[in-house]
Write a protein that holds these residues in place. Structure first.
Motif, PDB file in Angstrom:
ATOM      1  N   PHE A 121       0.834  -1.214   0.000  1.00  0.00           N
ATOM      2  CA  PHE A 121       0.000   0.000   0.000  1.00  0.00           C
ATOM      3  C   PHE A 121       0.863   1.258   0.000  1.00  0.00           C
ATOM      4  N   SER A 122       1.999   1.181   0.688  1.00  0.00           N
ATOM      5  CA  SER A 122       2.881   2.347   0.773  1.00  0.00           C
ATOM      6  C   SER A 122       3.520   2.633  -0.585  1.00  0.00           C
ATOM      7  N   ILE A 123       3.912   1.565  -1.288  1.00  0.00           N
ATOM      8  CA  ILE A 123       4.541   1.722  -2.611  1.00  0.00           C
ATOM      9  C   ILE A 123       3.506   2.260  -3.606  1.00  0.00           C
ATOM     10  N   ALA A 124       2.300   1.697  -3.556  1.00  0.00           N
ATOM     11  CA  ALA A 124       1.247   2.166  -4.479  1.00  0.00           C
ATOM     12  C   ALA A 124       0.988   3.651  -4.256  1.00  0.00           C
ATOM     13  N   ASN A 125       0.947   4.048  -2.991  1.00  0.00           N
ATOM     14  CA  ASN A 125       0.728   5.457  -2.663  1.00  0.00           C
ATOM     15  C   ASN A 125       1.848   6.322  -3.240  1.00  0.00           C
ATOM     16  N   TYR A 126       3.078   5.839  -3.120  1.00  0.00           N
ATOM     17  CA  TYR A 126       4.242   6.566  -3.656  1.00  0.00           C
ATOM     18  C   TYR A 126       4.139   6.678  -5.180  1.00  0.00           C
ATOM     19  N   LEU A 127       3.808   5.567  -5.836  1.00  0.00           N
ATOM     20  CA  LEU A 127       3.723   5.586  -7.301  1.00  0.00           C
ATOM     21  C   LEU A 127       2.610   6.529  -7.774  1.00  0.00           C
ATOM     22  N   GLN A 128       1.514   6.564  -7.018  1.00  0.00           N
ATOM     23  CA  GLN A 128       0.398   7.443  -7.401  1.00  0.00           C
ATOM     24  C   GLN A 128       0.780   8.923  -7.298  1.00  0.00           C
ATOM     25  N   ARG A 129       1.828   9.188  -6.522  1.00  0.00           N
ATOM     26  CA  ARG A 129       2.292  10.588  -6.396  1.00  0.00           C
ATOM     27  C   ARG A 129       3.475  10.891  -7.310  1.00  0.00           C
ATOM     28  N   THR A 130       4.030   9.852  -7.961  1.00  0.00           N
ATOM     29  CA  THR A 130       5.276  10.058  -8.716  1.00  0.00           C
ATOM     30  C   THR A 130       5.240   9.408 -10.097  1.00  0.00           C
ATOM     31  N   GLY A 131       4.244   9.735 -10.877  1.00  0.00           N
ATOM     32  CA  GLY A 131       4.248   9.280 -12.263  1.00  0.00           C
ATOM     33  C   GLY A 131       3.084   8.391 -12.643  1.00  0.00           C
ATOM     34  N   PHE A 132       2.417   7.812 -11.648  1.00  0.00           N
ATOM     35  CA  PHE A 132       1.289   6.926 -11.960  1.00  0.00           C
ATOM     36  C   PHE A 132       0.012   7.469 -11.310  1.00  0.00           C
ATOM     37  N   GLU A 133      -0.246   8.733 -11.587  1.00  0.00           N
ATOM     38  CA  GLU A 133      -1.352   9.457 -10.936  1.00  0.00           C
ATOM     39  C   GLU A 133      -2.725   8.908 -11.315  1.00  0.00           C
ATOM     40  N   THR A 134      -2.781   8.139 -12.405  1.00  0.00           N
ATOM     41  CA  THR A 134      -4.089   7.609 -12.842  1.00  0.00           C
ATOM     42  C   THR A 134      -4.216   6.104 -12.575  1.00  0.00           C
ATOM     43  N   TYR A 135      -3.293   5.554 -11.807  1.00  0.00           N
ATOM     44  CA  TYR A 135      -3.277   4.094 -11.579  1.00  0.00           C
ATOM     45  C   TYR A 135      -3.847   3.740 -10.196  1.00  0.00           C
ATOM     46  N   ALA A 136      -4.639   2.680 -10.157  1.00  0.00           N
ATOM     47  CA  ALA A 136      -5.187   2.170  -8.890  1.00  0.00           C
ATOM     48  C   ALA A 136      -4.736   0.725  -8.712  1.00  0.00           C
ATOM     49  N   ILE A 137      -4.650   0.287  -7.461  1.00  0.00           N
ATOM     50  CA  ILE A 137      -4.297  -1.120  -7.213  1.00  0.00           C
ATOM     51  C   ILE A 137      -5.386  -2.006  -7.832  1.00  0.00           C
ATOM     52  N   ALA A 138      -4.963  -2.967  -8.641  1.00  0.00           N
ATOM     53  CA  ALA A 138      -5.930  -3.857  -9.299  1.00  0.00           C
ATOM     54  C   ALA A 138      -5.940  -5.229  -8.636  1.00  0.00           C
ATOM     55  N   HIS A 139      -4.761  -5.691  -8.201  1.00  0.00           N
ATOM     56  CA  HIS A 139      -4.684  -7.038  -7.635  1.00  0.00           C
ATOM     57  C   HIS A 139      -3.438  -7.159  -6.766  1.00  0.00           C
ATOM     58  N   ILE A 140      -3.604  -7.820  -5.635  1.00  0.00           N
ATOM     59  CA  ILE A 140      -2.457  -8.122  -4.766  1.00  0.00           C
ATOM     60  C   ILE A 140      -2.375  -9.639  -4.686  1.00  0.00           C
ATOM     61  N   ALA A 141      -1.185 -10.184  -4.878  1.00  0.00           N
ATOM     62  CA  ALA A 141      -1.037 -11.647  -4.885  1.00  0.00           C
ATOM     63  C   ALA A 141      -1.585 -12.248  -3.593  1.00  0.00           C
ATOM     64  N   PRO A 142      -2.180 -13.444  -3.704  1.00  0.00           N
ATOM     65  CA  PRO A 142      -2.743 -14.094  -2.502  1.00  0.00           C
ATOM     66  C   PRO A 142      -1.683 -14.425  -1.453  1.00  0.00           C
TER      67      PRO A 142
END
Ligand SMILES: Cc1cc2nc3c(=O)[nH]c(=O)nc-3n(C[C@H](O)[C@H](O)[C@H](O)COP(=O)(O)OP(=O)(O)OC[C@H]3O[C@@H](n4cnc5c(N)ncnc54)[C@H](O)[C@@H]3O)c2cc1C
Length: 419
Positions: free
Chosen positions: A258-279
């Motif tokens: 979740f922390s990495i996704a949050n970072y990516l959403q602020r640094t180049g992937f502003e339109t990306y949402a988490i789609a799947h997390i491995a089981p």
């Protein structure tokens, strides 16, 4: 508290008998089962989860690393699922990204066509041993403990769970301190086409710089052009075959995701949402058996060839820091052979171990561990088990000319054939 020991005796009903029992349905296990079935054997494949593909699907690895030898069952899988990546010659490199969901479905159908009987939610618990042979494995199923009897067994659990339970010597991790490569929870993000609001759930970290990230780098792939971002950026110091380590890893890795996704959403992937997390959090390294031969760093860097070659690769030495430092030891290699003997435990006549837990040192396994190589090892183990049954020979005495001939019939091509 001082640990107590209990002895546990139970009469266990036999659920099935097969010529070859494969335990673990990852790259090695699926290939082993197919190869044995193609040699005319009745095959049971026991898998503890609900899907085949091992780390490749369960841990969402979702990309094949290049090995410089696209051959055998691996080549066939690429041809059937990722035809656009299939190289004309087997000795070219490819690194296709794939959907773990499509692969999960594909493997189910493939096993049906290959006459492999798959048992899901069937976790190996213990081995029944008589002298130099395994007679049966005890398995935890949805109906309780059941025995599966076989004439040959192939341990493809990735952790050498069967071999260790049967008493095969093993080691784990780095020489010296036993630390293994860290675990990683893979996830995907999807381009939604519009700005998303970054979220940071309770317990997560605020990363502001590349240097703050668990691996100290951005590591992801978006090569399918469909807006899917495959992210391999978490890193947890843990041995995936240890109880307490896994408890820690499963919580810490999710925090990091979740922390990495949050970072990516602020640094180049502003339109990306988490789609799947491995089981489950992926395990790069856990236990290695001590077999008739142990593959070493020297074999890998010197490009050693063996008369009993069963797999070939030129995948790099690739060691994510076992201390969970923000470093990765990556060293290119020209290509080398993996000998059959790495899969053979000395004390057993009807047990082989295929996949990432073969007999190899920490450095050597960092190169041989990728999926294509595990498919190749599994295929060789399945064919070898069938030969041993046909010839009434012990695993260690399997005829190499016969094994090479069967592998060739099954589509395997080696770059350099020695011997
Ligand atoms: C985070 C991460 C990233 C990676 N990146 C890449 C990459 O980019 N490309 C690449 O090619 N490789 C990559 N790898 C390596 C590769 O995925 C694995 O090394 C490979 O899948 C090992 O195959 P295997 O068949 O030996 O074992 P596994 O894939 O671990 O499969 C073992 C199977 O056995 C089952 N099993 C375990 N214990 C039991 C039991 N007691 N009873 C029954 N079943 C059991 C498991 O559920 C699993 O299905 C990565 C690995 C990780 C963890």
């Amino acid at each position: 508290m001082q640990s107590k020991q209990y002895s546990f005796t139970r009469q266990v009903e036999t659920h099935a008998h097969a010529d070859v029992i494969v335990i673990g349905g990852g790259p090695a296990g699926t290939a082993a089962a197919i190869a044995a079935a193609r040699s005319g054997k009745q095959v049971v494949l026991l898998e503890k989860s609900a899907q085949l593909g091992g780390m490749g699907t369960l841990a969402n690895v979702s990309i094949f690393m290049p090995v410089g030898n696209v051959t055998g069952i691996y080549r066939e899988i690429v041809a059937e699922m990722l035809a656009e990546y299939l190289p004309a010659d087997h000795d070219q490199s490819i690194a296709p990204q794939y959907s773990p969901f499509l692969f999960r479905q594909y493997f189910n159908e493939k096993m049906k066509k290959e006459n492999v009987q798959v048992f899901f939610h069937s976790e190996f618990v213990g081995a029944v041993r008589e002298d130099r042979r395994i007679k049966a494995v005890v398995v935890s199923t949805r109906e309780g403990l059941r025995a599966f009897e076989g004439d040959a067994f192939i341990d493809c659990t990735g952790d050498a769970r069967v071999a260790i339970d049967a008493g095969v010597p093993y080691h784990a991790g780095r020489e010296g301190d036993g630390l293994t490569q860290p675990m990683t929870l893979m996830f995907t993000m999807q381009d939604t086409g519009k700005p998303v609001v970054p979220i940071l759930p309770e317990g997560c970290y605020e990363y502001n710089d590349v240097a703050d990230l668990p691996q100290g780098r951005r590591l992801y792939w978006e090569q399918n052009g469909d807006g899917t971002l495959l992210v391999n950026m978490s890193r947890v110091k843990a041995n995936g075959a240890k109880i307490e380590d896994v408890n820690y890893a499963e919580t810490e890795a999710l925090r990091q995701v979740f922390s990495i996704a949050n970072y990516l959403q602020r640094t180049g992937f502003e339109t990306y949402a988490i789609a799947h997390i491995a089981p489950q959090t992926g395990v790069r390294e856990s236990n290695q058996i001590e077999g008739l031969y142990t593959l070493t760093e020297q074999d890998v860097v010197s490009g050693r060839r063996f008369a009993d070659v069963v797999a070939q690769t030129n995948y790099e030495i690739d060691i994510h820091s076992p201390d969970a430092q923000k470093t990765t030891d990556e060293r290119e290699v020209d290509g080398y052979d993996i000998p059959y003997r790495c899969m053979v435990p000395a004390a057993f006549d009807n047990l082989l171990v295929a996949g990432r837990s073969i007999s190899a040192t920490h450095v050597a396994m960092s190169s041989m561990r990728v999926q294509a190589t595990c498919y190749a090892l599994g295929q060789a183990a399945g064919a070898a088990a069938a030969i041993a049954l046909d010839d009434g020979s012990a695993a260690k005495d399997v005829s190499m000319p016969k094994l090479h001939a069967i592998l060739e019939r099954q589509g395997v091509r080696f770059r350099v054939v020695t011997g």
